[in-house]
Design a protein around this motif. Structure first.
Motif, PDB file in Angstrom:
ATOM      1  N   LEU A  96       3.537  11.111   8.677  1.00 51.12           N
ATOM      2  CA  LEU A  96       3.979  12.537   8.820  1.00 51.12           C
ATOM      3  C   LEU A  96       5.595  11.351   8.707  1.00 51.12           C
ATOM      4  N   GLN A  97       6.226  12.829   8.287  1.00 52.58           N
ATOM      5  CA  GLN A  97       8.024  12.680   8.003  1.00 52.58           C
ATOM      6  C   GLN A  97       8.706  12.520   9.217  1.00 52.58           C
ATOM      7  N   VAL A  98       9.702  11.447   9.948  1.00 52.66           N
ATOM      8  CA  VAL A  98       9.775  11.845  11.123  1.00 52.66           C
ATOM      9  C   VAL A  98      11.190  11.536  11.070  1.00 52.66           C
ATOM     10  N   THR A  99      12.297  11.754  12.259  1.00 53.55           N
ATOM     11  CA  THR A  99      13.546  12.101  11.929  1.00 53.55           C
ATOM     12  C   THR A  99      14.106  10.376  13.167  1.00 53.55           C
ATOM     13  N   ILE A 100      15.200   9.402  12.217  1.00 51.75           N
ATOM     14  CA  ILE A 100      15.183   8.901  13.029  1.00 51.75           C
ATOM     15  C   ILE A 100      16.712   8.284  13.246  1.00 51.75           C
ATOM     16  N   LYS A 101      16.831   7.676  13.690  1.00 43.13           N
ATOM     17  CA  LYS A 101      18.717   6.785  14.056  1.00 43.13           C
ATOM     18  C   LYS A 101      18.193   5.781  12.697  1.00 43.13           C
ATOM     19  N   PRO A 150      25.158  -0.476  13.452  1.00 37.49           N
ATOM     20  CA  PRO A 150      26.464   0.184  14.169  1.00 37.49           C
ATOM     21  C   PRO A 150      27.285   1.185  13.759  1.00 37.49           C
ATOM     22  N   GLY A 151      28.285   2.059  13.762  1.00 42.30           N
ATOM     23  CA  GLY A 151      28.274   2.836  12.906  1.00 42.30           C
ATOM     24  C   GLY A 151      28.301   5.141  13.668  1.00 42.30           C
ATOM     25  N   GLY A 152      28.153   4.776  14.876  1.00 41.94           N
ATOM     26  CA  GLY A 152      27.384   6.525  15.150  1.00 41.94           C
ATOM     27  C   GLY A 152      26.365   6.378  15.000  1.00 41.94           C
ATOM     28  N   MET A 153      25.834   8.281  15.514  1.00 41.40           N
ATOM     29  CA  MET A 153      24.759   8.240  14.825  1.00 41.40           C
ATOM     30  C   MET A 153      23.958   9.100  13.524  1.00 41.40           C
ATOM     31  N   ARG A 154      24.000   8.729  13.101  1.00 38.68           N
ATOM     32  CA  ARG A 154      23.594   8.670  11.899  1.00 38.68           C
ATOM     33  C   ARG A 154      22.002   9.227  11.006  1.00 38.68           C
ATOM     34  N   LEU A 155      21.297   9.562  11.356  1.00 41.98           N
ATOM     35  CA  LEU A 155      19.912  10.249  10.892  1.00 41.98           C
ATOM     36  C   LEU A 155      19.564   9.888   9.764  1.00 41.98           C
ATOM     37  N   ILE A 156      18.322   9.523   9.587  1.00 41.80           N
ATOM     38  CA  ILE A 156      17.471   9.619   7.943  1.00 41.80           C
ATOM     39  C   ILE A 156      15.812   9.585   7.965  1.00 41.80           C
ATOM     40  N   ASP A 157      15.453  10.682   7.593  1.00 50.77           N
ATOM     41  CA  ASP A 157      13.507  10.533   7.579  1.00 50.77           C
ATOM     42  C   ASP A 157      13.266   9.324   7.234  1.00 50.77           C
ATOM     43  N   VAL A 158      11.948   9.007   8.200  1.00 53.65           N
ATOM     44  CA  VAL A 158      11.055   7.915   7.684  1.00 53.65           C
ATOM     45  C   VAL A 158       9.107   8.401   7.988  1.00 53.65           C
ATOM     46  N   PRO A 159       9.190   7.933   6.806  1.00 54.82           N
ATOM     47  CA  PRO A 159       7.783   8.179   7.035  1.00 54.82           C
ATOM     48  C   PRO A 159       6.071   7.209   7.842  1.00 54.82           C
ATOM     49  N   LEU A 160       5.934   8.027   8.808  1.00 55.39           N
ATOM     50  CA  LEU A 160       5.076   6.884   9.529  1.00 55.39           C
ATOM     51  C   LEU A 160       3.518   7.103   8.647  1.00 55.39           C
ATOM     52  N   ASP A 161       3.397   6.379   8.426  1.00 60.33           N
ATOM     53  CA  ASP A 161       2.206   5.769   6.945  1.00 60.33           C
ATOM     54  C   ASP A 161       0.667   5.373   7.483  1.00 60.33           C
ATOM     55  N   MET A 162      -0.047   6.633   7.726  1.00 67.78           N
ATOM     56  CA  MET A 162      -1.453   5.706   7.605  1.00 67.78           C
ATOM     57  C   MET A 162      -2.588   5.349   6.256  1.00 67.78           C
ATOM     58  N   THR A 163      -1.952   4.466   5.407  1.00 62.76           N
ATOM     59  CA  THR A 163      -2.726   4.955   4.336  1.00 62.76           C
ATOM     60  C   THR A 163      -4.573   3.974   4.746  1.00 62.76           C
ATOM     61  N   PHE A 164      -5.958   5.084   4.676  1.00 62.51           N
ATOM     62  CA  PHE A 164      -6.625   4.254   4.671  1.00 62.51           C
ATOM     63  C   PHE A 164      -7.130   3.005   4.675  1.00 62.51           C
ATOM     64  N   ALA A 165      -7.029   2.608   3.269  1.00 61.95           N
ATOM     65  CA  ALA A 165      -6.787   1.254   3.135  1.00 61.95           C
ATOM     66  C   ALA A 165      -6.699   0.162   4.101  1.00 61.95           C
ATOM     67  N   ASP A 166      -5.118   0.389   4.520  1.00 62.41           N
ATOM     68  CA  ASP A 166      -4.512  -0.646   5.094  1.00 62.41           C
ATOM     69  C   ASP A 166      -5.116  -0.508   6.746  1.00 62.41           C
ATOM     70  N   ALA A 167      -5.135   0.891   6.979  1.00 64.49           N
ATOM     71  CA  ALA A 167      -5.668   0.931   8.504  1.00 64.49           C
ATOM     72  C   ALA A 167      -7.109   0.763   9.458  1.00 64.49           C
ATOM     73  N   LEU A 168      -7.964   0.807   8.166  1.00 64.71           N
ATOM     74  CA  LEU A 168      -9.315   0.434   8.566  1.00 64.71           C
ATOM     75  C   LEU A 168      -9.444  -1.086   8.066  1.00 64.71           C
ATOM     76  N   GLY A 169      -8.508  -2.047   7.357  1.00 70.39           N
ATOM     77  CA  GLY A 169      -9.046  -3.157   7.639  1.00 70.39           C
ATOM     78  C   GLY A 169      -9.587  -2.995   6.226  1.00 70.39           C
ATOM     79  N   PRO A 170     -10.562  -4.519   6.620  1.00 69.89           N
ATOM     80  CA  PRO A 170     -11.774  -5.184   5.407  1.00 69.89           C
ATOM     81  C   PRO A 170     -12.593  -4.191   5.172  1.00 69.89           C
ATOM     82  N   ASP A 171     -12.743  -3.074   6.213  1.00 68.81           N
ATOM     83  CA  ASP A 171     -13.740  -2.342   5.740  1.00 68.81           C
ATOM     84  C   ASP A 171     -13.690  -1.136   5.307  1.00 68.81           C
TER      85      ASP A 171
END
Length: 484
Positions: A375-380, A384-405
């Protein structure tokens, strides 16, 4: 995370075409992995049936070699392989004659679940179904699995369904589309209907458009003769991409069962509007210094069959009115990837001065090569230097999220075959779904034939024909980059 292994009941699974490429590459190695996971009971049996004149020992040796070649890391578990092979049998059969059928009848156990996998050409479905009943091998509790293609147009799909219906009820027929067995595809329903976060936004008030991409780096290879009679529309859009579209767009079923889910998918197909010619882009990959062109691979120098297609679709219902669905698929593209991107609308007003960049929330469902969601979301931007916005991903790759299983997530074929044994048809196409998909597809194909449209040549390793870009560009949108 501890995965729950739910074993199935004892069964006899007969694989017609048991010596074929699909059986050796996918079906048997997949069943071996389910055996390792504990899902196959010790008394389960797998019976290969084909024309090859070999015995059960010869078949076991063939599958031993197939597991070594296609079984992945599990192929090293030699003790388990021998126990698995002990559950395999083989009967030579003649699909159009009487040879081998009495022997198959004597081998089958009628007190356990019986399933018959038709891993053969559709032209043999009727012959196999007839002989299963003539020799009293199948009954009204048996299950039959059929592989695509489910016809090549509406007329042949109806004929195929009618042939199967002569011997089996719809509740016994499992039309397998391996895309529906992917973990992420099933998670589409979990994400939509299991989270309060997404479902209120899943409509034309918040969604700008949806992109579905299935890109391949390979060409038609040894399938050239078949593919040239099919093309990307018949081979991919009518089934795989159509099913993904249905799962994204369907309404919530009243309950999670096979017919309730498939009823809602059918409504989506029937609500698809006809597509205008300027919303269709077709292409063929050209030659390079080191690689042949599509026409060379298909051995047809005058072929007008598409190896790439992109479409702009709309669904005529209250939820999706005005939301374009962009579908594309092709061969010899720059990367192998399959994804669905739900692109949400822009903010109505930005409160941040100097922020002129368009920021959009995008939910990306990745089907291959790495299954997961982002999910791509917008954050600061930090610092410093003001409110500069960037887009970052909230990532859920199954191989990572589910661990060894996570490595134990079943392959699509493994999951679907186990669903057959359980009698769960949720992830299988119903006959009226298939016919409705062809009823929408056929006029598009007939339309470009009548107009004499010719596919545009595109460079291998590209994103497809250049005019595919204008499909979105004329509306101020653009395709997502094809990348792994």
């Amino acid at each position: 995370m501890v995965s729950r292994v739910i074993p199935v009941e004892e069964f006899d699974l007969v694989i017609f075409g048991g010596t074929g490429d699909l059986a050796r590459r996918k079906i048997l190695p997949g069943l071996f992995r389910r055996f390792l996971s504990g899902q196959m009971p010790d008394g389960a049996r797998i019976i290969g049936a084909a024309r090859s004149d070999i015995d059960s020992d010869g078949y076991r040796q063939m599958i031993r070699e197939a597991i070594a070649e296609f079984g992945g890391d599990e192929a090293s578990q030699t003790d388990c392989i021998e126990r698995f092979l002990a559950q395999l049998y083989y009967i030579p059969v003649d699909a159009k004659g009487d040879g081998g059928w009495n022997e198959l009848h004597d081998l089958i156990r009628f007190e356990v679940i019986n399933a018959f996998y038709f891993s053969v050409a559709p032209s043999l479905f009727g012959d196999l179904a007839e002989r299963l009943h003539t020799f009293n091998i199948a009954d009204d509790s048996s299950r039959v699995v059929v592989e695509k293609p489910f016809g090549r147009d509406l007329a042949t799909a109806k004929a195929l369904n009618a042939t199967l219906a002569q011997h089996f009820d719809e509740g016994q027929i499992y039309r397998i589309d391996h895309y529906l067995g992917k973990e992420t595809v099933q998670n589409l329903m979990a994400v939509r209907f299991g989270n309060v976060l997404f479902e209120p936004l899943w409509n034309n008030h918040y969604v700008d458009h949806i992109q579905i991409t299935v890109a391949e780096t390979v060409g038609v290879g040894g399938r050239g003769a078949y593919y040239d009679q099919s093309g990307a529309m018949r081979d991919m859009v009518q089934n795989h991409l159509m099913q993904l579209l249905c799962l994204i767009a369907m309404e919530a079923p009243s309950v999670f069962d096979a017919d309730a889910v498939r009823d809602e998918k059918l409504k989506v197909i029937r609500a698809l509007q006809a597509i205008e010619p300027h919303h269709i882009v077709r292409g063929q990959y050209g030659a390079t210094d080191s690689a042949s062109s599509y026409r060379d691979d298909a051995e047809n120098p005058k072929s007008h069959t598409e190896s790439f297609i992109a479409l702009r679709c709309e669904i005529a219902n209250w939820r999706w009115a005005g939301v374009p669905f962009y579908l594309r698929t092709g061969k010899k593209l720059k990367a192998r990837t399959s994804e669905i991107a739900v692109v949400f609308k822009d903010l109505g007003h930005s409160i941040f001065p100097g922020d002129e960049k368009r920021h959009r929330n995008i939910l990306t469902i990745q089907l291959q090569p790495n299954e997961g969601m982002q999910l791509q979301v917008t954050i600061k931007e930090p610092g410093p230097g003001g409110m500069r916005l960037i887009d970052v991903p909230l990532d859920m790759t199954f191989a990572d999220a589910l661990g060894p299983d996570g490595d134990d997530v079943p392959d699509a074929y493994e999951r679907l075959i186990m669903d057959v044994i359980r009698g769960n048809q949720t992830l299988f196409m119903r006959g009226d779904e298939v016919e409705a998909a062809w009823a929408w597809t056929d006029p598009l194909i007939e339309g470009w034939k009548a107009r004499g449209d010719v596919p545009k040549v595109y460079d291998q390793g590209s994103a497809g024909p250049e005019n595919a870009m204008t499909l979105l560009g004329r509306e101020g949108r653009r395709w997502r980059e094809i990348k792994e």
